[in-house]
Design an enzyme around this catalytic site. Structure first.
Site, PDB file in Angstrom:
ATOM      1  N   ASP A 365       9.722  16.385 -80.095  1.00 57.13           N
ATOM      2  CA  ASP A 365       9.052  15.668 -79.019  1.00 57.13           C
ATOM      3  C   ASP A 365       8.250  16.651 -78.164  1.00 57.13           C
ATOM      4  O   ASP A 365       8.827  17.423 -77.445  1.00 57.13           O
ATOM      5  CB  ASP A 365      10.067  14.879 -78.178  1.00 57.13           C
ATOM      6  CG  ASP A 365      11.275  15.722 -77.751  1.00 57.13           C
ATOM      7  OD1 ASP A 365      11.590  16.733 -78.398  1.00 57.13           O
ATOM      8  OD2 ASP A 365      11.921  15.353 -76.759  1.00 57.13           O
ATOM      9  N   GLU A 559      12.505  29.187 -74.629  1.00 57.70           N
ATOM     10  CA  GLU A 559      12.717  28.058 -75.543  1.00 57.70           C
ATOM     11  C   GLU A 559      11.805  28.156 -76.767  1.00 57.70           C
ATOM     12  O   GLU A 559      12.195  27.793 -77.876  1.00 57.70           O
ATOM     13  CB  GLU A 559      12.431  26.775 -74.762  1.00 57.70           C
ATOM     14  CG  GLU A 559      12.516  25.489 -75.544  1.00 57.70           C
ATOM     15  CD  GLU A 559      11.949  24.302 -74.778  1.00 57.70           C
ATOM     16  OE1 GLU A 559      12.356  23.168 -75.092  1.00 57.70           O
ATOM     17  OE2 GLU A 559      11.101  24.490 -73.883  1.00 57.70           O
TER      18      GLU A 559
END
Length: 621
Positions: A365, A559
């Site tokens: 996503d 991340e």
């Protein structure tokens, strides 16, 4: 050698001189002299600390000492001058995993409930009615603790009921275990930053890192919480918050169990209970026709729920909502509110969000591969994962249960699961393999054609072991070069992203961004098909990027990366978690930590030396 220092004084002087942009870090962007003189308070001996990496290490060591509240302390020069590869790996193993570990119990609740996603005055914990032990434990805790509410999820709750929880969102309970003196929460490891809950597919990759770092019990605890979620919530959740009850995550439970039993089979009953849960999840979550199973015999991601996903920030969907606000002659915020509350319903917009919710279920996503089409696709990723499920179940039954496994009155054999895997392999190759491109593409079963978006998921069949030798050769020799940048592989090729409108937001799972799970699955696939030199190269590229970033930016482990500029400075729709901290990075980021430890396990001794010397990939490959 250790230097005795006045902690606060040294800390202030170091920052004043070297942190010129005042971001509470010492990075390559600071314009200080990059040279600081330490003076031992006892011996008056001097030591020059020079260079961004060593100065930021000094800052980190001082930050740890400051937490002790002592006026004087000792800084170990060996820690400041530590080889960067050893330092990163050591901090992951001994610090980061612990910092990222949570429990949902009396001891751990505050850390879970009091985070930035808790937007109500009284944080709520939802407990499934089917978890009798949990209901009793948490209701007793509610009486004991202030500013904490327990709500019980009814048995067989509907998706309409789940939608009502959006007005009072909360965390979902996870498993408890009996210890000597009390019930305690079964631990789990969060990704980090704002992701302060247990995420589905993140947890698999985190589990791999834990196993490498000899933390078997924590990896087993992740598996226990997977089993708990299937038992009480009907699926492994996107994450354990109330608004995620409508969707699952990429299926990797069986892969975690196989990795655990490689290390140690706790006991037959433990393995039996997890294999039962895996088979239950496979049958009820993935193999019900019309839901996540399609007429082609292959699967799709297909989340439940209606309308906009709850977790996104206001304004996130403005580009989608604007034409509908105009259609209904309403200001966009007013339209958004009416639509969210289901006071206004639009079938076309609802369909868009079926795809959007399903895209979020995929873990990707977002990506232009899946936007406004996800639920129409037999995607390569989910079918690779499910092929691995079928092979894993067959392997576990054959190896540990004498080729036959019984759940209640139903028996199944390892051969039956091998047949399921063989069927899936055949269908994937029939519908998703493209010989001319040398890639796997998602199959659009609505329009009965491949969707030729070049994504890193094309390498997932390599990881799952479903490719022929010829297909593997084409993936490595034809497809892979289109994804490789200096620091690893991108989420999609530049060519695929070039076809997207310039008005679209830059999607974080597409070019030019690089993610740890894509790298890890590629590495394992390369090893599985004996592309050992290429595996070494790809591991080195990624670990070099993590290492150089940590050296230049005060230990930052983010991340994701922008691979076009080899940087954690990402300008995409959701920013970059793991980059916001003061003085010292205390947790890294879950699957990035795991990728570092896994990569070091693969990398040759010679390349580890070169990595510590920061030899650039372009000078080696």
């Amino acid at each position: 050698m250790k230097f005795s220092l006045n902690i606060d004084k040294t800390f202030r002087e170091l920052l004043l001189q070297e942190d010129t942009d005042q971001d509470k870090k010492i990075t390559k962007d600071d314009q200080g002299p990059k040279r600081f003189v330490l003076i031992d308070e006892k011996t008056k001996q001097e030591q020059v600390i020079a260079g961004t990496y060593y100065l930021s290490n000094l800052l980190q060591e001082l930050a740890v000492l400051k937490e002790s509240k002592m006026e004087m302390g000792e800084v170990d020069l060996a820690r400041i001058q530590e080889n960067p590869v050893d330092r990163i790996s050591r901090k992951i193993k001994y610090d980061y995993w612990n910092e990222l570990t949570r429990t949902i119990d009396k001891k751990g609740l505050a850390q879970i409930l009091e985070d930035e996603k808790t937007n109500s005055d009284v944080p709520t914990l939802y407990v499934a009615a089917t978890d009798k032990q949990g209901v009793s434990y948490f209701q007793d805790l509610e009486k004991e603790l202030q500013n904490f509410k327990v709500a019980i999820l009814p048995v067989n709750y509907s998706m309409e009921y789940v939608a009502t929880l959006n007005n009072k969102p909360g965390i979902l309970a996870l498993a408890l275990e009996q210890k000597i003196y009390s019930l305690q929460g079964v631990p789990f490891v969060v990704p980090g930053g704002r992701f302060n809950e247990m995420y589905g597919w993140d947890s698999y990759f985190i589990g791999i890192g834990l196993l490498i770092d000899n933390q078997l019990e924590k990896a087993m605890a992740i598996a226990e919480n997977f089993k708990y979620q299937i038992t009480h919530y009907g699926k492994i959740l996107n994450a354990n918050r109330s608004y995620y009850l409508t969707r699952t995550q990429p299926p990797l439970y069986s892969s975690l169990i196989v990795e655990i039993v490689k290390e140690n089979v706790p006991n037959q009953e433990w393995l039996k209970s997890h294999l039962e849960a895996i088979i239950l999840e496979y049958n009820t979550v993935w193999m019900e026709l019309g839901n996540r199973l399609t007429e082609t015999g292959l699967n799709r991601y297909k989340a439940e729920g209606v309308g906009m996903p709850f977790e996104v920030e206001p304004g996130h969907f403005d580009d989608v909502l604007a034409p509908y606000a105009k259609k209904y002659n309403m200001p966009i915020r007013a339209f958004e509110k009416e639509y969210l509350e289901r006071k206004l319903v639009d079938a076309d917009l609802d369909l868009y969000f079926v795809h959007d919710r399903s895209l979020r279920e995929s873990g990707h996503d977002t990506t232009d591969r899946l936007i406004n089409r996800c639920a129409n696709l037999n995607s390569v990723d989910v079918n690779s994962f499910l092929y691995k499920y079928e092979k894993d179940i067959a392997y576990l039954i054959a190896t540990y249960f004498g080729n036959t496994f019984q759940i209640g009155d139903v028996k199944c054999t390892s051969n039956e699961w091998e047949q399921k895997a063989a069927f899936r392999k055949e269908k994937i190759n029939e519908l998703c393999w493209n010989e001319a491109a040398g890639m796997y593409f998602d199959y659009d079963f609505v329009n009965q054609e491949q969707f030729p978006f070049e994504a890193a998921t094309t390498f997932f069949p390599l990881w799952a072991g479903l490719c022929t030798e010829n297909q593997a050769k084409k993936l490595v020799e034809v497809a892979l070069p289109h994804f490789i940048k200096i620091g690893g592989i991108t989420g999609s090729t530049k060519a695929s992203s070039a076809n997207v409108s310039k008005d679209e937001p830059q999607r974080q799972w597409d070019y030019p961004f690089g993610w740890a799970p894509h790298q890890m699955l590629l590495w394992e696939g390369l090893l599985k098909y004996n592309y050992l030199d290429k595996a070494q190269e790809m591991v080195y590229r990624w670990l070099w990027l993590i290492t150089i970033n940590a050296i230049e930016y005060n230990g930052t482990i983010p991340e994701k990366f922008d691979l076009e500029i080899s940087s954690h400075k990402v300008f995409a729709e959701y920013g970059n978690v793991g980059t916001e901290f003061d003085y010292i990075a205390k947790e890294g980021f879950g699957w990035m930590n795991a990728s570092y430890q896994y990569g070091l396990q693969i990398l040759s001794a010679e390349l580890k030396i070169k990595l510590g010397e920061l030899i650039a990939p372009e000078d080696l490959f």
